[in-house]
Design a protein around this motif. Sequence first.
Motif, PDB file in Angstrom:
ATOM      1  N   GLY A   1      55.611   7.577 -17.961  1.00 19.45           N
ATOM      2  CA  GLY A   1      54.947   7.900 -19.215  1.00 19.45           C
ATOM      3  C   GLY A   1      54.994   6.761 -20.209  1.00 19.45           C
ATOM      4  N   LEU A   2      56.154   6.135 -20.356  1.00 16.15           N
ATOM      5  CA  LEU A   2      56.287   5.014 -21.289  1.00 16.15           C
ATOM      6  C   LEU A   2      55.450   3.819 -20.856  1.00 16.15           C
ATOM      7  CD1 LEU A   2      60.110   5.291 -21.979  1.00 16.15           C
ATOM      8  CD2 LEU A   2      58.326   5.411 -23.734  1.00 16.15           C
ATOM      9  N   VAL A   3      55.417   3.546 -19.568  1.00 13.83           N
ATOM     10  CA  VAL A   3      54.602   2.439 -19.069  1.00 13.83           C
ATOM     11  C   VAL A   3      53.131   2.686 -19.380  1.00 13.83           C
ATOM     12  CG1 VAL A   3      53.760   1.298 -16.982  1.00 13.83           C
ATOM     13  CG2 VAL A   3      56.209   1.709 -17.273  1.00 13.83           C
ATOM     14  N   CYS A   4      52.665   3.905 -19.143  1.00 10.23           N
ATOM     15  CA  CYS A   4      51.244   4.220 -19.346  1.00 10.23           C
ATOM     16  C   CYS A   4      50.855   4.133 -20.817  1.00 10.23           C
ATOM     17  CB  CYS A   4      50.932   5.607 -18.795  1.00 10.23           C
ATOM     18  SG  CYS A   4      50.942   5.707 -16.993  1.00 10.23           S
ATOM     19  N   VAL A   5      51.691   4.683 -21.711  1.00  6.19           N
ATOM     20  CA  VAL A   5      51.333   4.617 -23.124  1.00  6.19           C
ATOM     21  C   VAL A   5      51.378   3.166 -23.605  1.00  6.19           C
ATOM     22  CG1 VAL A   5      53.620   4.889 -24.213  1.00  6.19           C
ATOM     23  CG2 VAL A   5      51.602   5.898 -25.280  1.00  6.19           C
ATOM     24  N   GLY A   6      52.274   2.359 -23.041  1.00  8.21           N
ATOM     25  CA  GLY A   6      52.304   0.940 -23.376  1.00  8.21           C
ATOM     26  C   GLY A   6      51.067   0.208 -22.899  1.00  8.21           C
ATOM     27  N   LEU A   7      50.602   0.525 -21.688  1.00  9.62           N
ATOM     28  CA  LEU A   7      49.391  -0.107 -21.168  1.00  9.62           C
ATOM     29  C   LEU A   7      48.182   0.203 -22.039  1.00  9.62           C
ATOM     30  CD1 LEU A   7      49.804   0.425 -17.312  1.00  9.62           C
ATOM     31  CD2 LEU A   7      49.933  -1.735 -18.571  1.00  9.62           C
ATOM     32  N   GLY A   8      48.146   1.434 -22.584  1.00 11.25           N
ATOM     33  CA  GLY A   8      47.054   1.769 -23.486  1.00 11.25           C
ATOM     34  C   GLY A   8      47.013   0.850 -24.690  1.00 11.25           C
ATOM     35  N   PHE A   9      48.177   0.566 -25.268  1.00 12.38           N
ATOM     36  CA  PHE A   9      48.202  -0.327 -26.427  1.00 12.38           C
ATOM     37  C   PHE A   9      47.955  -1.778 -26.030  1.00 12.38           C
ATOM     38  CE2 PHE A   9      49.919   3.232 -28.761  1.00 12.38           C
ATOM     39  CZ  PHE A   9      49.401   3.012 -30.030  1.00 12.38           C
ATOM     40  N   LEU A  10      48.319  -2.151 -24.812  1.00 11.93           N
ATOM     41  CA  LEU A  10      47.967  -3.497 -24.346  1.00 11.93           C
ATOM     42  C   LEU A  10      46.454  -3.660 -24.294  1.00 11.93           C
ATOM     43  CD1 LEU A  10      48.709  -6.252 -23.149  1.00 11.93           C
ATOM     44  CD2 LEU A  10      48.787  -5.153 -20.891  1.00 11.93           C
ATOM     45  N   VAL A  11      45.763  -2.605 -23.865  1.00 15.77           N
ATOM     46  CA  VAL A  11      44.300  -2.642 -23.788  1.00 15.77           C
ATOM     47  C   VAL A  11      43.694  -2.917 -25.165  1.00 15.77           C
ATOM     48  CG1 VAL A  11      42.249  -1.209 -23.438  1.00 15.77           C
ATOM     49  CG2 VAL A  11      44.077  -1.202 -21.731  1.00 15.77           C
ATOM     50  N   VAL A  12      44.134  -2.165 -26.196  1.00 11.54           N
ATOM     51  CA  VAL A  12      43.522  -2.373 -27.517  1.00 11.54           C
ATOM     52  C   VAL A  12      44.031  -3.659 -28.175  1.00 11.54           C
ATOM     53  CG1 VAL A  12      42.916   0.016 -28.018  1.00 11.54           C
ATOM     54  CG2 VAL A  12      45.212  -0.796 -28.560  1.00 11.54           C
ATOM     55  N   ALA A  13      45.219  -4.132 -27.786  1.00 13.12           N
ATOM     56  CA  ALA A  13      45.678  -5.424 -28.303  1.00 13.12           C
ATOM     57  C   ALA A  13      44.761  -6.538 -27.808  1.00 13.12           C
ATOM     58  CB  ALA A  13      47.124  -5.680 -27.867  1.00 13.12           C
ATOM     59  N   VAL A  14      44.415  -6.473 -26.525  1.00 16.49           N
ATOM     60  CA  VAL A  14      43.477  -7.456 -25.972  1.00 16.49           C
ATOM     61  C   VAL A  14      42.113  -7.325 -26.637  1.00 16.49           C
ATOM     62  CG1 VAL A  14      42.255  -8.151 -23.877  1.00 16.49           C
ATOM     63  CG2 VAL A  14      44.690  -7.592 -23.769  1.00 16.49           C
TER      64      VAL A  14
ATOM     65  N   ALA B   1      38.985   2.892 -34.421  1.00 16.74           N
ATOM     66  CA  ALA B   1      37.696   3.432 -33.994  1.00 16.74           C
ATOM     67  C   ALA B   1      36.661   3.321 -35.098  1.00 16.74           C
ATOM     68  CB  ALA B   1      37.862   4.890 -33.578  1.00 16.74           C
ATOM     69  N   GLN B   2      37.091   3.562 -36.346  1.00 15.56           N
ATOM     70  CA  GLN B   2      36.138   3.529 -37.456  1.00 15.56           C
ATOM     71  C   GLN B   2      35.724   2.110 -37.834  1.00 15.56           C
ATOM     72  OE1 GLN B   2      37.661   4.074 -41.451  1.00 15.56           O
ATOM     73  NE2 GLN B   2      36.045   5.559 -41.921  1.00 15.56           N
ATOM     74  N   ARG B   3      36.696   1.197 -37.860  1.00 13.78           N
ATOM     75  CA  ARG B   3      36.426  -0.112 -38.436  1.00 13.78           C
ATOM     76  C   ARG B   3      36.116  -1.207 -37.421  1.00 13.78           C
ATOM     77  NH1 ARG B   3      41.254  -0.438 -43.054  1.00 13.78           N
ATOM     78  NH2 ARG B   3      40.894   1.645 -43.955  1.00 13.78           N
ATOM     79  N   PHE B   4      36.614  -1.067 -36.202  1.00 19.27           N
ATOM     80  CA  PHE B   4      36.517  -2.183 -35.253  1.00 19.27           C
ATOM     81  C   PHE B   4      35.969  -1.772 -33.890  1.00 19.27           C
ATOM     82  CE2 PHE B   4      40.031  -3.265 -38.181  1.00 19.27           C
ATOM     83  CZ  PHE B   4      39.499  -4.415 -38.729  1.00 19.27           C
TER      84      PHE B   4
ATOM     85  N   ALA C   1      41.407  -6.199 -29.643  1.00 21.64           N
ATOM     86  CA  ALA C   1      41.467  -6.733 -31.011  1.00 21.64           C
ATOM     87  C   ALA C   1      41.501  -8.259 -31.006  1.00 21.64           C
ATOM     88  CB  ALA C   1      42.695  -6.175 -31.723  1.00 21.64           C
ATOM     89  N   TRP C   2      42.178  -8.833 -30.035  1.00 25.99           N
ATOM     90  CA  TRP C   2      42.262 -10.295 -29.937  1.00 25.99           C
ATOM     91  C   TRP C   2      40.901 -10.898 -29.579  1.00 25.99           C
ATOM     92  CZ3 TRP C   2      42.254 -13.521 -25.357  1.00 25.99           C
ATOM     93  CH2 TRP C   2      42.558 -14.863 -25.617  1.00 25.99           C
ATOM     94  N   LEU C   3      40.189 -10.265 -28.636  1.00 28.48           N
ATOM     95  CA  LEU C   3      38.872 -10.771 -28.235  1.00 28.48           C
ATOM     96  C   LEU C   3      37.827 -10.548 -29.312  1.00 28.48           C
ATOM     97  CD1 LEU C   3      38.737  -9.571 -24.498  1.00 28.48           C
ATOM     98  CD2 LEU C   3      39.140 -11.893 -25.335  1.00 28.48           C
ATOM     99  N   GLY C   4      38.013  -9.477 -30.105  1.00 34.44           N
ATOM    100  CA  GLY C   4      37.013  -9.159 -31.109  1.00 34.44           C
ATOM    101  C   GLY C   4      37.040 -10.053 -32.327  1.00 34.44           C
TER     102      GLY C   4
ATOM    103  N   GLY D   1      50.237  -5.165 -29.945  1.00 32.89           N
ATOM    104  CA  GLY D   1      51.081  -5.833 -28.955  1.00 32.89           C
ATOM    105  C   GLY D   1      52.541  -5.484 -29.130  1.00 32.89           C
ATOM    106  N   ALA D   2      52.985  -5.327 -30.377  1.00 35.50           N
ATOM    107  CA  ALA D   2      54.379  -4.951 -30.630  1.00 35.50           C
ATOM    108  C   ALA D   2      54.672  -3.550 -30.099  1.00 35.50           C
ATOM    109  CB  ALA D   2      54.673  -5.015 -32.127  1.00 35.50           C
ATOM    110  N   VAL D   3      53.703  -2.641 -30.252  1.00 35.01           N
ATOM    111  CA  VAL D   3      53.886  -1.294 -29.698  1.00 35.01           C
ATOM    112  C   VAL D   3      53.967  -1.367 -28.171  1.00 35.01           C
ATOM    113  CG1 VAL D   3      52.903   1.022 -29.511  1.00 35.01           C
ATOM    114  CG2 VAL D   3      52.687  -0.251 -31.657  1.00 35.01           C
ATOM    115  N   PHE D   4      53.101  -2.179 -27.572  1.00 35.18           N
ATOM    116  CA  PHE D   4      53.149  -2.361 -26.117  1.00 35.18           C
ATOM    117  C   PHE D   4      54.506  -2.894 -25.671  1.00 35.18           C
ATOM    118  CE2 PHE D   4      52.807  -5.898 -23.014  1.00 35.18           C
ATOM    119  CZ  PHE D   4      52.728  -5.131 -21.847  1.00 35.18           C
ATOM    120  N   LEU D   5      54.997  -3.923 -26.352  1.00 36.16           N
ATOM    121  CA  LEU D   5      56.280  -4.517 -25.964  1.00 36.16           C
ATOM    122  C   LEU D   5      57.434  -3.531 -26.151  1.00 36.16           C
ATOM    123  CD1 LEU D   5      55.888  -8.126 -27.422  1.00 36.16           C
ATOM    124  CD2 LEU D   5      55.791  -7.423 -25.014  1.00 36.16           C
TER     125      LEU D   5
END
Length: 494
Positions: A372-385, A318-321, A387-390, A466-470
């Motif tokens: 719960g695990l699926v949802c928390v994984g989807l959250g990290f997929l969102v920020v992985a994407v 949040a602070q840097r990117f 970070a990749w696009l940014g 992405g590793a957290v998502f996987l």
Amino acid sequence: MATLKDPAEVALATDRPVSERAPTPDAIDRGGLAGHPRGLTTLFFTEMWERFSYYGMRALLILFMTASVAQGGLGWDARRAATLYGLYTAGVYFTAIPGGWIADRLLGLRRAVLVGGVLIALGHYSLALNMRPFFYAGLVLIVMGTGLLKPNISSIVGQLYAPDDARRDAGFSIFYMGINTGALIAPIICSYLGEKIAWHWGFGAAAVGMTLGLVQYVLGAKRLGQAGLMQTPPAHPGATWARVLGVIAAGGAVLWALWDYKDLVILGGTAAYFVWMVRQGQTPVERKRIGAVVVLFVFATLFWAAFEQAGSSLNLFAQRFTRRIVFGWEFPAGWFQSINSLFLVLLAPVFAWTWIRLGRREPSSPSKFVIGLVCVGLGFLVVAVAAWLGHGEPVSPWWLIALYFFHTLGELSLSPVGMSAVTKLAPTRLVGSMMGVWFLSISLGNFIGGRVAGLFETFPLPSLFGAVFLTTTASAIVLALLVRPIRRLMSGVH
């Protein structure tokens, strides 16, 4: 429906042995808010200000540690800062286990809350002094104080009501609104002061919050009646305190001596605790149910290892990117820490209605863990994407908002369900020890999450997130395959 910001508190309020509860009041107290006991208001604001102090400081901690010395910070790299952050947050939840034991046998619930609050306030004031020795002392004081306050204040709430009082669940719902109120407003105030003015102003605001909570707790003590008072004085308190201090000193010495192997020490201690716990089962059914708790513990720990990066890797993201400029003004990175609490308040009633509406089709406890695990994984997929696009440039704040939306869905699916499952699966005589498993899962999850967040500066962010998502997604798949075996272990508990 109680909106649970702190997932480990509720069971200790209702599952203490009857001998440890306050006597049932002769006259029903309806003089408080909405016809509830007057003491509920006192506890509501005590918990609100305690959570204000905790989440306000948490929103600043890793940002302060990684800020340069010229900016008033410690100038640490992310690995060092995230490791200490993980140890600190792990300690906050772990000490709730001995904190409940000390309250039951030495201090009493009410005095434990007071002593805990004083230690927390002193800890925050120490941080506000902005001097290195006081920084470490402040963290230790907050850990010890939270261990005394958190597991015991909700127990006092339970003692305000007779066991069969119909107002009991509604009272806890009101109490937990205090938790979320504090968690919602704290990052807004403390992050603004800390990031925009000076770090010690933010830490000082957290200290003032806890002080306000203590003042109204002391002034409102009479409203609590007999709730939280120790009914019989402890036998041989001096000898008991000596043993407690001896255990603390021995544990600290072992951890200090084996600091380079702390990961193995922590994991080995956890495994030993599980072996002891399973051996407490006296019948095949008890042993199966305890085994089910152990299995669920593993997946809960993986969930918290991802979820609790809110204050570490996600705070740094949040602070840097993340773009934070609105109408030409850059808002503090810590403000994102309030989003989860806001979603909790909005979505908790929806989840309560959904589970009731599903009736017999409601998913089992292990199935809700999968969600719960699926949802928390989807959250990290969102920020992985994101970070990749940014490509290293700041991205839209909506990416983090989406992450916290998914994480809140995951928390509401797993957290209250996990607590409920533990209390239902635990033999009556072992409820306290089994609730220790839940505290331990959050504690170990925070520790692992800190280790993962330490890779923030040395690992490409799309790969890290992405590793957290996987990992969480693979865990969800494994757990989905184990749902039926786990339900057999649960022996009839849903």
